[in-house]
Scaffold this motif. Structure first.
Motif, short mmCIF file in Angstrom:
data_model
loop_
_atom_site.label_atom_id
_atom_site.label_comp_id
_atom_site.label_asym_id
_atom_site.label_seq_id
_atom_site.Cartn_x
_atom_site.Cartn_y
_atom_site.Cartn_z
N UNK B 109 0.82 -1.21 0.00
CA UNK B 109 0.00 0.00 0.00
C UNK B 109 0.86 1.26 0.00
N UNK B 110 2.20 1.08 0.08
CA UNK B 110 3.16 2.18 0.04
C UNK B 110 2.87 3.23 1.13
N UNK B 111 2.47 2.78 2.30
CA UNK B 111 2.09 3.76 3.32
C UNK B 111 3.33 4.39 3.96
N UNK B 112 3.07 5.51 4.58
CA UNK B 112 4.15 6.37 5.09
C UNK B 112 4.56 5.90 6.48
N UNK B 113 5.44 4.90 6.52
CA UNK B 113 5.83 4.27 7.78
C UNK B 113 7.11 4.83 8.36
N UNK B 114 7.22 4.76 9.68
CA UNK B 114 8.49 5.14 10.32
C UNK B 114 9.61 4.20 9.83
N UNK B 116 11.08 4.57 7.15
CA UNK B 116 11.17 4.71 5.69
C UNK B 116 11.41 6.18 5.38
N UNK B 117 11.65 6.47 4.10
CA UNK B 117 11.83 7.88 3.71
C UNK B 117 10.49 8.58 3.56
N UNK B 118 9.41 7.83 3.67
CA UNK B 118 8.09 8.44 3.57
C UNK B 118 7.59 8.58 2.15
N UNK B 119 8.33 8.01 1.20
CA UNK B 119 7.93 8.15 -0.20
C UNK B 119 7.24 6.90 -0.75
N UNK B 120 6.92 5.96 0.13
CA UNK B 120 6.23 4.76 -0.30
C UNK B 120 7.13 3.72 -0.95
#
Lengths: 629, 629
Positions: B109-114, B116-120
């Motif tokens: 789902x490419x969610x904005x997770x900790x 990660x860079x927040x770009x999915x």
């Protein structure tokens, strides 16, 4: 300045012009020649014990100073720092990473050099960094080097994200034109199309005037977008109920009567969430929609009623999305044109709670009572004063720190998405140094008192126009985190930086315990004698200019005694207060937050909302994907 | 074992079968669930203070044990370890890096997770690791996961290089078939084509028989290629004059009369180089032709007279290059067929020096004399005994350690190309643990004495068939290096690992001083009270099973007294000996080596040889490019 100067002189002179007064890094083969140019350019060399800590410190310096620089060696040096640069990218800290690379003759001949993989490929590490930096320059040609440097530095400042510069050893002394240095680097934001901008301003103002239940959420990218002053003004002028996120805490003046603490969605107070969800207008400034910053996506409002202000785009009501608009001039124009008489007024004003009153209403702590996570973060707030820089490490501090009640002009650094434990210790060294550099540029007499903080114009590249500084940098960090990057204490001592550390000793990785493995051995850490740090790291106990203060607090009485001591309040040297808390204690919000993370980790989808007009399932929301963009 | 088991159980059971008895790493969100499966699989969890140190330790463990495993969290965790994995790749240490990644639903789902860079994009870090690992597996499907794990682990062992396994949190408990676990993983090297192999063997033997002045250079990849025993046998059987490189030191028995120390080209003794350059046959086993390992490429012989033995290729005389030949069976066949009567004999035997005699011929050190770099490394050799694992950190130890006179069956770890300072402290923790794991598998009584070391069959994946272990791990490290990764001392104490450290305190980065900036501030380090480490890191002074010994030695008398002490000789617990040396002292070889590096860094080409038949300019030699292949 003569017309032709050495390339390294150009680079460091430009950095100094932009506000870099200290450079972090580690010496190593391939960068030593360049280091000779730092002091002559009027910049101090920090000399960190390792590269990761140097990277973290540079990130912290950048968040305060608006620009920062880091120097490492090729290969081994730069890879050790890459996690820090990943965080700078994800959370928008402007760091110029300079890598000393092998001479071009060796690179071109693809020879088997130390610090390489031995395969003749000298591009591998730059390729990795390309994913984590917004601009790169490989300085291989003296005729283009100055403009490449200028363009790269410009991107660093304007995008507030890291850039990467390769300086081959043989290029250090190559002569380049110094002409551009006579003019400051152009950092102006391009003008918005006037007609386009006017239309947007009117559209947004119309939505504001027409709203009945407006709400403002100030988020953490606000600072990186350079619109801290505008956000604060918007909150003050409109009087709309306002919250921050945890990432955005400290950006607006928390003494405003319309400030209501952090909006924590499902992890927060029950009264708050239904009220926000019934709002018909929510202005989000500089949003970062990560799971941790939105309490499992439960604070993301219905797009239909939301206006999101990003760096170069505005999303209005889930339908209009304006790109290529620079948010700073747009917000300025909104503030200039706003007609206060047309603003909606709350009557009665909703009861959303007042953090200051909540702090005052707390039952007084028992002198011999165990220090608990549920109230520690509120109670410690009496220690803060305007101009402090406060850092809360990922773990119980980052979540507990959301309950801080901050005086105006307090700067808080909290991680919003990267959450790399250990980061805050390095960042606190960098932040303390940035603060000292700023204060020194204003006053050389250093007579800071609680009543007399320093107010400084920010350097040209800084994200905020003016800030107040007390001289104090205060870090809250857990034991497991401190162990990650403990050499930063040595860097702090070596540079005689004022730093106050509240070390939360709760015997291990408590936040991980709550996620999984409450009693598991893998969540234990080796118990250190933390207060021996100044002795081990060679602090001079007889240096009156840099006092070393170490204290323990195992109950409320001891804690209040310690924070009442004059030298602890002054925070002139290195102060470490070891605060003992229970191993399985955590703020209530942390428990709720990790419960939702645990559901996701097991592959369960986040809870689905049934209210058709309310927040929808956020797990696949496009917004989350773009959140960091 | 039931037919269906949890995926994580499969992974750790397989690792245990391959000889992984301890796993390094740091707990973090996205890997915690997997950690629950470690102890039940019969593996110990080390629990390092940070990921870089964990990676270094895993590398050290792998060099001794033939395989190693490291677990980190996604993003922040893995990036902190990437420099260590780069070193494992460059120097061929078999490390299985397992990364706990977010659940697949969240990734898809490419969610904005900790973290990660927040770009999915959840592939970014795996893409970086693809450049530093020889195989990768992303375990997204229970039906293919077992074979993917097996294939990946096989590549790790067979290529002796790191691999990368992604384990999404939601996959940990997925059921997979356990069938393959009933059979050990097939690690056999494919057979060479018989006829082809025979032809090569005959060709090589013919060259050997025809030679008049043969010479053997045993290099460091010999161990990673699993041909330590064959190399040793070749040296013993032929009686040819033999040297090692610094990377290869310790692989052959140094008590052989035909062993002549390290061949150091232009940095070595003047008599040696012309002799080597007049050789008509040089056999190089497992060569690594990096600048530092070849003393600025000056030890690389004329290809025309060289036979290089790589993992899967042999280069003969600069003309024939056989690829797709597995070197281990090839060497075995050469040894089986060699006709000793046809071997050339030296008469008289050349005078190339005997390191043992050179040590004995040294003028006795003055009791109150300053400990000097020029003789320290020879003199300290009397402390060593068979079965020791010795590590020499990059800097003066790595270069000085080339003068060690080693007893048979001593293992030396020295960096040949990556040279990441701080590495050896982590690696020593890993090596000490590997040694303990091996000893425990042979004996549970632990009555090791100098006269009674343990000889152990190596685990199936190990690079050597049999090794002797004394129980002692001995590290030589400088102050600047130790600061980089000092938390490894905490890991060592936490796991009660026997480790003896000679800390060379020479007040800063001495090797860098010689490269550039002898008096420069940037080559200073903060002076720590190094011997406070056990107290700071929480060692228990009353634990008789793990004695803590700290000593200082500022002159020869003190040093000899310390190394004569019974408890120092036993090395049962943590021993730290702080050895004071002059700030601007260095072994002669270091001075020569850095002079050539300085020439290269300034862009000057390496010196050109004029002898048409002799070594040619090495800066553009194809061999150097492929050296690490």
């Amino acid at each position: 300045m003569s017309e032709q100067i050495d390339l390294a002189e150009y680079l460091f002179t430009r950095l100094r012009q932009l506000g870099v007064e200290s450079i972090h890094g580690v010496p190593g083969d391939y960068n030593l020649q360049a280091l000779d140019y730092i002091e002559p350019a009027g910049i101090s060399w920090v000399g960190n014990a390792n590269e990761l800590n140097a990277g973290y410190a540079a990130d912290g310096y950048g968040r305060i100073k608006g620009i920062s620089a880091l120097i490492t060696a090729f290969g081994v040096g730069e890879l050790s720092a890459i996690n820090a640069i990943g965080g700078s990218y994800a959370e928008m800290s402007p760091v110029v990473h300079i890598v000393g690379t092998p001479p071009l003759t060796a690179q071109n001949a693809r020879i088997c050099l130390h610090h390489s993989l031995g395969d003749g490929n000298f591009r591998i590490f730059a390729d990795m960094y390309a994913k984590l930096t917004v601009a790169q320059a490989n300085l291989t040609d003296p005729s283009t080097a100055p403009s490449m440097i200028d363009n790269t530095l410009r991107q660093c400042v304007l995008q507030s994200r890291p850039v990467y510069i390769e300086l081959p050893t043989n290029m250090v002394k190559q002569k380049v034109s110094a002409r551009s240095l006579k003019f400051p680097l152009n950092l102006s934001i391009p003008h918005n199309d006037e007609g386009f901008e006017d239309a947007e301003v009117e559209l947004i103002l119309a939505r504001i005037y027409a709203s009945k239940q407006p709400f403002i959420i100030v988020d953490g990218f606000t600072a990186a977008l350079g619109i801290t002053a505008e956000a604060d003004e918007l909150v003050r002028v409109t009087g709309f109920p306002t919250s921050t996120t945890s990432f955005g805490k400290g950006i607006v003046n928390e003494s405003y009567p319309n400030f209501h603490g952090i909006y924590a969605g499902e992890a927060g107070k029950q009264v708050y969430r239904p009220w926000v969800e019934s709002c018909d207008l929510i202005l989000r400034i500089g949003p970062l929609s990560s799971d941790v910053n939105t309490y499992g996506f439960t604070t993301i409002p219905n797009p239909k009623y939301t206006i999101d202000f990003h760096r170069n785009s505005v999303e209005i009501g889930g339908t209009n999305s304006f790109t290529n608009v620079h948010v700073k001039p747009l917000l300025r124009k909104i503030l200039d044109r706003i007609d206060k008489s047309k603003l909606p007024r709350y009557d009665p004003y909703p009861d959303l709670g007042n953090p200051r009153q909540q702090l005052e209403a707390l039952t007084p702590a028992k002198t011999d009572g165990v220090i608990d996570q549920e109230t520690f973060w509120q109670r410690i707030s009496t220690f803060f004063r305007s101009g402090d820089i406060i850092l809360t490490e990922t773990g119980t501090p980052s979540i507990g720190g959301r309950d801080f009640v901050l005086p105006p002009q307090t700067t808080l650094i909290n991680s919003g998405i990267w959450l790399s434990i250990g980061y805050m210790l390095g960042a606190s060294q960098g932040a303390a140094l940035a603060q000292r550099d700023i204060i020194r540029s204003v006053t050389t007499t250093h007579t800071l008192t609680p009543e007399n903080p320093v107010t400084a114009d920010a350097p040209p590249s800084s994200r905020s126009s003016q800030r107040t500084f007390s001289g104090r940098t205060i870090l809250f960090i857990g034991d497991g985190s401190l162990q990650m990057t403990v050499q930063s204490l040595s860097d702090t001592i070596h540079n005689k930086l004022p730093l106050t550390i509240f070390l939360i000793n709760n015997d291990g990785y408590t936040i991980e315990r709550f996620i999984h493995g409450m009693k598991a051995l893998y969540n234990d850490v080796q118990p250190w004698n933390y207060l021996h740090a100044p002795i081990y790291f060679g602090a001079d106990p007889n240096d009156a200019s840099y006092p070393i203060v170490t204290r323990r607090a195992a109950n409320w009485g001891e804690l209040f005694h310690v924070i009442g001591e004059k030298e602890v309040q002054e925070g002139k040297g290195l102060t470490i207060v070891e605060v003992f808390m229970e191993r399985e204690d955590a703020p209530d919000a942390l428990k709720k937050l990790v419960a939702s993370a645990a559901r996701r980790n097991s592959g369960q989808a986040p809870p689905t909302e049934t209210n058709e007009e309310g927040p929808v399932r956020r797990g696949s929301d496009e917004k989350m994907i773009k959140a960091a963009g």
